[in-house]
Design a protein around this motif. Structure first.
Motif, PDB file in Angstrom:
ATOM      1  N   LYS A  96       1.477  -0.913  -0.374  1.00 23.99           N
ATOM      2  CA  LYS A  96       0.189   0.036  -0.493  1.00 23.99           C
ATOM      3  C   LYS A  96       1.114   1.310   0.206  1.00 23.99           C
ATOM      4  O   LYS A  96       1.834   1.543   0.613  1.00 23.99           O
ATOM      5  CB  LYS A  96      -1.106   0.167   1.141  1.00 23.99           C
ATOM      6  N   PHE A  97       0.226   2.399  -0.625  1.00 27.13           N
ATOM      7  CA  PHE A  97       0.655   3.372  -0.814  1.00 27.13           C
ATOM      8  C   PHE A  97       0.547   4.871  -1.378  1.00 27.13           C
ATOM      9  O   PHE A  97      -0.906   3.928  -2.201  1.00 27.13           O
ATOM     10  CB  PHE A  97       2.609   3.444  -1.835  1.00 27.13           C
ATOM     11  N   THR A  98       0.771   5.733  -1.204  1.00 22.65           N
ATOM     12  CA  THR A  98       0.409   6.992  -1.666  1.00 22.65           C
ATOM     13  C   THR A  98       1.084   7.674  -3.413  1.00 22.65           C
ATOM     14  O   THR A  98       2.413   7.507  -2.896  1.00 22.65           O
ATOM     15  CB  THR A  98      -0.214   8.224  -1.143  1.00 22.65           C
ATOM     16  N   ASP A  99       0.244   7.783  -3.703  1.00 26.45           N
ATOM     17  CA  ASP A  99       1.227   8.494  -5.091  1.00 26.45           C
ATOM     18  C   ASP A  99       1.090   9.861  -5.117  1.00 26.45           C
ATOM     19  O   ASP A  99       0.854   9.930  -4.005  1.00 26.45           O
ATOM     20  CB  ASP A  99       1.070   7.958  -6.171  1.00 26.45           C
ATOM     21  N   ALA A 100       2.014  10.563  -6.163  1.00 28.44           N
ATOM     22  CA  ALA A 100       2.338  11.928  -5.746  1.00 28.44           C
ATOM     23  C   ALA A 100       1.746  12.928  -5.883  1.00 28.44           C
ATOM     24  O   ALA A 100       1.260  14.123  -5.648  1.00 28.44           O
ATOM     25  CB  ALA A 100       3.603  11.994  -7.137  1.00 28.44           C
ATOM     26  N   SER A 101      -0.074  11.769  -7.003  1.00 30.88           N
ATOM     27  CA  SER A 101      -0.912  13.075  -7.486  1.00 30.88           C
ATOM     28  C   SER A 101      -2.284  12.449  -5.801  1.00 30.88           C
ATOM     29  O   SER A 101      -3.124  13.567  -5.540  1.00 30.88           O
ATOM     30  CB  SER A 101      -1.487  12.534  -8.246  1.00 30.88           C
ATOM     31  N   GLY A 102      -1.965  11.863  -4.424  1.00 39.67           N
ATOM     32  CA  GLY A 102      -2.281  11.487  -3.823  1.00 39.67           C
ATOM     33  C   GLY A 102      -3.217  10.635  -3.849  1.00 39.67           C
ATOM     34  O   GLY A 102      -4.307  10.710  -2.317  1.00 39.67           O
ATOM     35  N   ILE A 103      -3.063   9.727  -4.779  1.00 39.11           N
ATOM     36  CA  ILE A 103      -4.464   8.524  -4.693  1.00 39.11           C
ATOM     37  C   ILE A 103      -3.373   7.766  -4.041  1.00 39.11           C
ATOM     38  O   ILE A 103      -2.082   7.377  -4.261  1.00 39.11           O
ATOM     39  CB  ILE A 103      -4.084   7.716  -6.192  1.00 39.11           C
ATOM     40  N   SER A 104      -4.290   6.730  -3.548  1.00 36.56           N
ATOM     41  CA  SER A 104      -4.084   5.277  -2.797  1.00 36.56           C
ATOM     42  C   SER A 104      -4.166   4.411  -3.375  1.00 36.56           C
ATOM     43  O   SER A 104      -4.705   4.296  -4.057  1.00 36.56           O
ATOM     44  CB  SER A 104      -5.137   5.338  -1.002  1.00 36.56           C
ATOM     45  N   HIS A 105      -3.170   3.348  -3.608  1.00 32.93           N
ATOM     46  CA  HIS A 105      -2.597   2.167  -4.402  1.00 32.93           C
ATOM     47  C   HIS A 105      -3.072   0.985  -3.063  1.00 32.93           C
ATOM     48  O   HIS A 105      -1.920   1.232  -1.843  1.00 32.93           O
ATOM     49  CB  HIS A 105      -1.791   2.370  -4.452  1.00 32.93           C
ATOM     50  N   SER A 106      -3.461  -0.136  -4.148  1.00 29.63           N
ATOM     51  CA  SER A 106      -2.999  -1.171  -2.581  1.00 29.63           C
ATOM     52  C   SER A 106      -2.948  -2.729  -4.003  1.00 29.63           C
ATOM     53  O   SER A 106      -3.668  -2.757  -4.341  1.00 29.63           O
ATOM     54  CB  SER A 106      -3.672  -1.607  -1.508  1.00 29.63           C
ATOM     55  N   PHE A 107      -1.588  -2.788  -4.078  1.00 30.57           N
ATOM     56  CA  PHE A 107      -1.199  -4.376  -5.292  1.00 30.57           C
ATOM     57  C   PHE A 107      -1.267  -4.824  -4.525  1.00 30.57           C
ATOM     58  O   PHE A 107      -0.486  -5.165  -3.855  1.00 30.57           O
ATOM     59  CB  PHE A 107      -0.655  -3.515  -5.958  1.00 30.57           C
ATOM     60  N   ALA A 108      -1.555  -6.475  -5.033  1.00 33.01           N
ATOM     61  CA  ALA A 108      -1.102  -7.628  -4.914  1.00 33.01           C
ATOM     62  C   ALA A 108      -0.165  -8.218  -5.394  1.00 33.01           C
ATOM     63  O   ALA A 108       0.693  -7.979  -6.437  1.00 33.01           O
ATOM     64  CB  ALA A 108      -1.816  -8.252  -5.261  1.00 33.01           C
ATOM     65  N   ALA A 109       0.599  -8.988  -4.907  1.00 34.03           N
ATOM     66  CA  ALA A 109       2.510  -8.512  -4.958  1.00 34.03           C
ATOM     67  C   ALA A 109       3.030 -10.250  -5.061  1.00 34.03           C
ATOM     68  O   ALA A 109       3.148 -10.774  -4.356  1.00 34.03           O
ATOM     69  CB  ALA A 109       2.745  -8.223  -3.622  1.00 34.03           C
ATOM     70  N   GLY A 110       1.546 -11.054  -5.382  1.00 33.44           N
ATOM     71  CA  GLY A 110       1.548 -12.367  -5.712  1.00 33.44           C
ATOM     72  C   GLY A 110       2.834 -13.037  -6.569  1.00 33.44           C
ATOM     73  O   GLY A 110       3.438 -12.232  -7.588  1.00 33.44           O
ATOM     74  N   PRO A 111       3.277 -14.457  -6.652  1.00 34.39           N
ATOM     75  CA  PRO A 111       4.575 -14.873  -7.220  1.00 34.39           C
ATOM     76  C   PRO A 111       3.962 -14.897  -8.740  1.00 34.39           C
ATOM     77  O   PRO A 111       3.571 -15.922  -8.878  1.00 34.39           O
ATOM     78  CB  PRO A 111       5.315 -16.230  -6.603  1.00 34.39           C
ATOM     79  N   VAL A 112       4.994 -14.484  -9.832  1.00 34.90           N
ATOM     80  CA  VAL A 112       5.073 -14.903 -11.139  1.00 34.90           C
ATOM     81  C   VAL A 112       6.475 -15.859 -11.676  1.00 34.90           C
ATOM     82  O   VAL A 112       6.868 -15.555 -11.100  1.00 34.90           O
ATOM     83  CB  VAL A 112       4.436 -13.841 -12.009  1.00 34.90           C
ATOM     84  N   CYS A 113       5.750 -16.191 -12.800  1.00 38.06           N
ATOM     85  CA  CYS A 113       6.828 -16.704 -13.383  1.00 38.06           C
ATOM     86  C   CYS A 113       6.880 -16.023 -14.996  1.00 38.06           C
ATOM     87  O   CYS A 113       5.968 -15.555 -15.706  1.00 38.06           O
ATOM     88  CB  CYS A 113       6.943 -18.208 -13.458  1.00 38.06           C
ATOM     89  N   ALA A 114       8.398 -15.992 -15.204  1.00 38.29           N
ATOM     90  CA  ALA A 114       8.822 -15.290 -16.814  1.00 38.29           C
ATOM     91  C   ALA A 114       9.561 -16.398 -17.397  1.00 38.29           C
ATOM     92  O   ALA A 114      10.415 -17.443 -17.365  1.00 38.29           O
ATOM     93  CB  ALA A 114       9.578 -14.125 -16.596  1.00 38.29           C
ATOM     94  N   ASP A 115       9.839 -16.856 -18.676  1.00 39.99           N
ATOM     95  CA  ASP A 115      10.088 -17.771 -19.741  1.00 39.99           C
ATOM     96  C   ASP A 115      10.137 -16.763 -20.913  1.00 39.99           C
ATOM     97  O   ASP A 115       9.180 -16.080 -21.653  1.00 39.99           O
ATOM     98  CB  ASP A 115       9.892 -18.572 -20.171  1.00 39.99           C
ATOM     99  N   GLY A 116      10.928 -16.673 -22.651  1.00 43.41           N
ATOM    100  CA  GLY A 116      11.064 -16.628 -23.371  1.00 43.41           C
ATOM    101  C   GLY A 116      11.701 -18.074 -24.276  1.00 43.41           C
ATOM    102  O   GLY A 116      11.563 -18.596 -24.028  1.00 43.41           O
TER     103      GLY A 116
END
Length: 203
Positions: free
Chosen positions: A66-86
């Motif tokens: 959770k954080f508040t950006d420079a515009s004063g908007i509050s955010h709550s972002f999920a941080a679940g695990p992901v995987c990546a490949d090419g």
């Protein structure tokens, strides 16, 4: 696969079928690509929402960042695990990716569905096809000039990096795009945005 619009038109002509000209066929192909792209993006948007729902179902929203950006908007972002490949268009021995096309994909470790992808095009397919035809017709590769490569359609490439080099920078770009919508340059909604803190790769 590998059939050009011109060849497709020749087949239609031999069968006596009424068809559009090459430009008309190119327009239809362009529209089809746009429809496919829109459908794929919409499905991945749903996948991102489903990923976040699964993360919050298992860990609750208290695990969100959770954080508040420079515009004063509050955010709550999920941080679940992901995987990546090419994956490259061609692959040689010892897993050395080669070729002019490559795709990097980030998937959810929770739902096993794709969340975001980046396509790399190192060289123009239409130009490469023109070069191949000139060589087959007997012209030496070193004698080919830019004027010899004039063709219908627009030249397209989006990187000068090799597939192996492009993958690292693509992961950084995709991680940012999971948070920020490039169309609006603003953070995605809390339901869709994903903070990729845990990324599993193949090395």
């Amino acid at each position: 696969s590998g059939v050009t619009i011109t060849q497709l038109g020749e087949v239609c002509d031999q069968l006596g079928l009424v068809r559009s000209g090459n430009k008309g066929l190119q327009g239809m192909v362009k529209k089809r690509k746009e429809y496919v792209s829109e459908a794929a993006e919409e499905q991945m948007r749903k996948n991102r929402i489903e990923h976040n729902e699964e993360v919050r179902r298992r860990h609750g929203s208290s695990a969100d960042v959770k954080f508040t950006d420079a515009s004063g908007i509050s955010h709550s972002f999920a941080a679940g695990p992901v995987c990546a490949d090419g994956a490259g268009a061609t692959r040689s021995y010892q897993h050395r990716v080669t070729g002019s096309q490559h795709c990097t994909v980030i998937c959810s470790n929770m739902t096993h569905k794709p969340l975001m992808l980046k396509h790399h095009q190192k060289s123009c397919v239409l130009c490469q096809r023109a070069i191949s035809k000139l060589v087959v017709d007997g012209m030496r590769a070193q004698d080919i000039t830019a004027d010899d490569l004039l063709h219908e359609g627009r030249c397209y490439r989006n990187t000068a990096l090799s597939p192996a080099q492009a993958e690292e920078s693509a992961l950084e770009e995709l991680a940012e795009t999971l948070l920020i919508d490039p169309q609006t340059n603003k953070f995605r909604s809390n339901e869709e945005a994903i903070l990729a803190l845990q990324v599993v790769t193949d090395g």
